[in-house]
Write a protein that holds these residues in place. Structure first.
Motif, PDB file in Angstrom:
ATOM      1  N   VAL A   1      -7.267   6.820   8.295  1.00 56.95           N
ATOM      2  CA  VAL A   1      -8.381   7.382   7.742  1.00 56.95           C
ATOM      3  C   VAL A   1      -8.722   7.206   6.320  1.00 56.95           C
ATOM      4  O   VAL A   1      -9.970   6.781   6.019  1.00 56.95           O
ATOM      5  CB  VAL A   1      -8.391   9.017   7.987  1.00 56.95           C
ATOM      6  CG1 VAL A   1      -9.708   9.571   7.388  1.00 56.95           C
ATOM      7  CG2 VAL A   1      -8.394   9.483   9.336  1.00 56.95           C
ATOM      8  N   LEU A   2      -8.033   7.125   5.411  1.00 55.49           N
ATOM      9  CA  LEU A   2      -8.105   6.779   4.045  1.00 55.49           C
ATOM     10  C   LEU A   2      -8.243   5.145   4.005  1.00 55.49           C
ATOM     11  O   LEU A   2      -9.053   5.014   3.073  1.00 55.49           O
ATOM     12  CB  LEU A   2      -6.745   7.342   3.267  1.00 55.49           C
ATOM     13  CG  LEU A   2      -6.572   8.637   3.176  1.00 55.49           C
ATOM     14  CD1 LEU A   2      -5.202   9.011   2.480  1.00 55.49           C
ATOM     15  CD2 LEU A   2      -7.628   9.372   2.378  1.00 55.49           C
ATOM     16  N   ARG A   3      -7.802   4.605   4.732  1.00 59.87           N
ATOM     17  CA  ARG A   3      -8.007   3.021   4.786  1.00 59.87           C
ATOM     18  C   ARG A   3      -9.312   2.712   5.111  1.00 59.87           C
ATOM     19  O   ARG A   3     -10.280   1.786   4.553  1.00 59.87           O
ATOM     20  CB  ARG A   3      -7.119   2.272   5.543  1.00 59.87           C
ATOM     21  CG  ARG A   3      -5.741   1.842   5.043  1.00 59.87           C
ATOM     22  CD  ARG A   3      -5.263   0.539   5.953  1.00 59.87           C
ATOM     23  NE  ARG A   3      -4.621   1.154   7.301  1.00 59.87           N
ATOM     24  CZ  ARG A   3      -3.484   1.450   7.385  1.00 59.87           C
ATOM     25  NH1 ARG A   3      -2.781   1.671   6.353  1.00 59.87           N
ATOM     26  NH2 ARG A   3      -3.092   1.969   8.576  1.00 59.87           N
ATOM     27  N   ASN A   4      -9.840   3.696   6.097  1.00 60.05           N
ATOM     28  CA  ASN A   4     -11.496   3.367   6.480  1.00 60.05           C
ATOM     29  C   ASN A   4     -12.299   3.717   5.292  1.00 60.05           C
ATOM     30  O   ASN A   4     -13.242   3.035   5.008  1.00 60.05           O
ATOM     31  CB  ASN A   4     -11.670   4.420   7.762  1.00 60.05           C
ATOM     32  CG  ASN A   4     -11.224   3.819   9.014  1.00 60.05           C
ATOM     33  OD1 ASN A   4     -10.621   2.832   9.143  1.00 60.05           O
ATOM     34  ND2 ASN A   4     -11.275   4.761  10.015  1.00 60.05           N
ATOM     35  N   TYR A   5     -11.939   4.882   4.422  1.00 58.78           N
ATOM     36  CA  TYR A   5     -12.702   5.095   3.360  1.00 58.78           C
ATOM     37  C   TYR A   5     -12.682   3.923   2.392  1.00 58.78           C
ATOM     38  O   TYR A   5     -13.822   3.719   1.603  1.00 58.78           O
ATOM     39  CB  TYR A   5     -12.298   6.577   2.715  1.00 58.78           C
ATOM     40  CG  TYR A   5     -12.900   7.681   3.379  1.00 58.78           C
ATOM     41  CD1 TYR A   5     -14.072   8.117   3.105  1.00 58.78           C
ATOM     42  CD2 TYR A   5     -12.083   8.482   4.197  1.00 58.78           C
ATOM     43  CE1 TYR A   5     -14.762   9.072   3.840  1.00 58.78           C
ATOM     44  CE2 TYR A   5     -12.713   9.617   4.727  1.00 58.78           C
ATOM     45  CZ  TYR A   5     -13.911   9.860   4.386  1.00 58.78           C
ATOM     46  OH  TYR A   5     -14.367  11.175   5.099  1.00 58.78           O
ATOM     47  N   THR A   6     -11.510   3.673   2.116  1.00 61.55           N
ATOM     48  CA  THR A   6     -11.302   2.527   1.172  1.00 61.55           C
ATOM     49  C   THR A   6     -12.262   1.205   1.408  1.00 61.55           C
ATOM     50  O   THR A   6     -12.725   0.518   0.887  1.00 61.55           O
ATOM     51  CB  THR A   6      -9.873   1.972   1.036  1.00 61.55           C
ATOM     52  OG1 THR A   6      -9.098   3.233   0.613  1.00 61.55           O
ATOM     53  CG2 THR A   6      -9.688   0.869   0.065  1.00 61.55           C
TER      54      THR A   6
ATOM     55  N   ALA B   1       0.409   5.868  -2.242  1.00 62.96           N
ATOM     56  CA  ALA B   1       0.521   7.181  -1.718  1.00 62.96           C
ATOM     57  C   ALA B   1       1.771   7.540  -0.988  1.00 62.96           C
ATOM     58  O   ALA B   1       1.844   7.670   0.385  1.00 62.96           O
ATOM     59  CB  ALA B   1      -0.779   7.239  -0.680  1.00 62.96           C
TER      60      ALA B   1
ATOM     61  N   SER C   1      -3.255   9.769   8.855  1.00 66.62           N
ATOM     62  CA  SER C   1      -3.779  10.045   7.448  1.00 66.62           C
ATOM     63  C   SER C   1      -4.005   8.825   6.893  1.00 66.62           C
ATOM     64  O   SER C   1      -4.955   8.494   6.073  1.00 66.62           O
ATOM     65  CB  SER C   1      -2.829  10.645   6.593  1.00 66.62           C
ATOM     66  OG  SER C   1      -2.702  12.074   7.302  1.00 66.62           O
ATOM     67  N   ARG C   2      -3.169   7.757   7.003  1.00 71.72           N
ATOM     68  CA  ARG C   2      -3.085   6.462   6.222  1.00 71.72           C
ATOM     69  C   ARG C   2      -4.412   5.572   6.780  1.00 71.72           C
ATOM     70  O   ARG C   2      -5.142   5.017   6.231  1.00 71.72           O
ATOM     71  CB  ARG C   2      -1.938   5.610   6.347  1.00 71.72           C
ATOM     72  CG  ARG C   2      -0.827   6.148   5.581  1.00 71.72           C
ATOM     73  CD  ARG C   2       0.388   4.882   5.160  1.00 71.72           C
ATOM     74  NE  ARG C   2       0.772   4.717   6.562  1.00 71.72           N
ATOM     75  CZ  ARG C   2       1.905   5.497   6.759  1.00 71.72           C
ATOM     76  NH1 ARG C   2       2.584   6.424   6.300  1.00 71.72           N
ATOM     77  NH2 ARG C   2       2.671   5.329   8.064  1.00 71.72           N
TER      78      ARG C   2
ATOM     79  N   ILE D   1     -14.068   9.048  10.446  1.00 80.16           N
ATOM     80  CA  ILE D   1     -14.874   9.474   9.360  1.00 80.16           C
ATOM     81  C   ILE D   1     -16.592   9.502   9.500  1.00 80.16           C
ATOM     82  O   ILE D   1     -17.032   9.064  10.399  1.00 80.16           O
ATOM     83  CB  ILE D   1     -14.642   8.442   8.142  1.00 80.16           C
ATOM     84  CG1 ILE D   1     -14.998   7.131   8.199  1.00 80.16           C
ATOM     85  CG2 ILE D   1     -13.175   8.552   7.656  1.00 80.16           C
ATOM     86  CD1 ILE D   1     -14.913   6.234   7.118  1.00 80.16           C
TER      87      ILE D   1
ATOM     88  N   SER E   1       0.760  -1.382   0.088  1.00 75.46           N
ATOM     89  CA  SER E   1      -0.050  -0.056  -0.017  1.00 75.46           C
ATOM     90  C   SER E   1       0.762   1.266   0.351  1.00 75.46           C
ATOM     91  O   SER E   1       0.470   2.363  -0.313  1.00 75.46           O
ATOM     92  CB  SER E   1      -0.837   0.032   1.190  1.00 75.46           C
ATOM     93  OG  SER E   1      -0.260  -0.096   2.356  1.00 75.46           O
TER      94      SER E   1
ATOM     95  N   ILE F   1       1.808  10.522   1.649  1.00 76.25           N
ATOM     96  CA  ILE F   1       1.256  10.581   2.878  1.00 76.25           C
ATOM     97  C   ILE F   1       1.971   9.918   4.051  1.00 76.25           C
ATOM     98  O   ILE F   1       2.259   8.464   3.806  1.00 76.25           O
ATOM     99  CB  ILE F   1      -0.191   9.706   2.730  1.00 76.25           C
ATOM    100  CG1 ILE F   1      -0.873  10.263   1.816  1.00 76.25           C
ATOM    101  CG2 ILE F   1      -0.710   9.479   3.858  1.00 76.25           C
ATOM    102  CD1 ILE F   1      -2.280   9.705   1.632  1.00 76.25           C
TER     103      ILE F   1
END
Length: 284
Positions: A96-101, A85, A93-94, A235, A81, A88
């Motif tokens: 939060v973005l993983r939660n979105y993913t 990015a 940050s990682r 999130i 992963s 980042i």
């Protein structure tokens, strides 16, 4: 192990069942700045001053057969992963973005395209469309109203019980009511949809827990549900609903797309003209 969750999410979701020592091990793997290149059991037990048995118990709490299986998935997912990015650098940050993913992946799993098409058609065929939501779901209702209004849909968003009551009293068979309830048990939303149905209107409930809905509506649309909704979330809890609205919007747009694009462009032309008239009025 056939778990599609990211390894970091697996660890975080397992924290509640861990002992104090196992949590210390978990925090080691959750903090990427701690991680050494050598993740052999010998090296990790030495660095953390723990036993091999403790490391094995930790891996099993995460749902793996043992540490070797855990290490394989951890290294595979954390290293693969990183190149996606490179800018980042912060661990938060990682995460939060993983939660979105993860929510996007869960959304893909619950998508029913036939149902999305049917709901898009219900919106297209309705004389009037009403969106019902309470609290943060009310913000979702307003967002959906603004988006569909710009495509020529005669619609309104209601966000309180008085609004629901007044609206349901004027409904008929040519109306559509879409309600939002992540829990599927928001009583004011469920009761209002029942009232709307009794008035002859079509009804749609968007929920994260369709299995808990006891009533029969025209459509019940499932959305992804975050794994631990009772805890403070990184999130927005409404993000899965917004994702589903995007999907409905896409299906709706394809029904007579040319006409809708003309309406949309006309809307923005009127906005520009209104702005021009306001500016000139102020100058006088």
């Amino acid at each position: 192990m056939g778990n599609q969750l990211h390894i970091i999410d697996i660890i975080e979701n397992s924290l509640d069942s861990m002992t104090g020592l196992e949590r210390e091990i978990a925090h080691y793997f959750l903090n990427s700045t701690n991680i050494q290149e050598d993740l052999s059991s010998l090296q990790v037990t030495k660095q953390l001053h723990i036993s091999q048995a403790a490391l094995t118990r930790f891996a099993k709490k995460c749902g793996f057969k043992g540490y070797r299986e855990f290490k394989f998935q951890y290294q595979q997912q954390t290293t693969s992963s990183e190149p996606e990015a490179p800018s980042i650098g912060h661990d938060l940050s990682r995460r939060v973005l993983r939660n979105y993913t993860q929510l996007r992946i869960q959304t893909e799993e619950v998508i029913d395209e036939d149902k999305l098409q049917r709901i898009a058609t219900l919106i297209e065929d309705a004389d009037r469309v009403y969106f019902f939501g309470i609290g943060s779901s009310g913000l979702v209702a307003r967002d959906m109203k603004l988006r569909f209004m710009r495509l020529g849909v005669v619609c309104e968003a209601l966000t309180d019980q008085d609004g629901f009551a007044w609206t349901t009293s004027i409904l008929d068979k040519n109306c559509l009511v879409i309600g939002f309830s992540l829990s599927g048990q928001t009583q004011s939303i469920i009761d209002s949809l029942i009232d709307a149905k009794n008035m002859g209107a079509k009804t749609v409930l968007m929920t994260g827990q369709p299995q808990k809905v006891q009533k029969d509506f025209t459509e019940i649309l499932a959305v992804a549900l975050q794994s631990k909704p009772e805890f403070i979330l990184r999130i927005s809890a409404q993000f899965p609903m917004l994702l589903m609205i995007d999907l409905i919007y896409a299906f709706f747009l394809e029904i007579n797309r040319e006409k809708k694009e003309k309406i949309f462009n006309s809307f923005w032309e009127n906005q520009k003209l209104n702005g021009y008239h306001r500016r000139n009025t102020h100058k006088r």
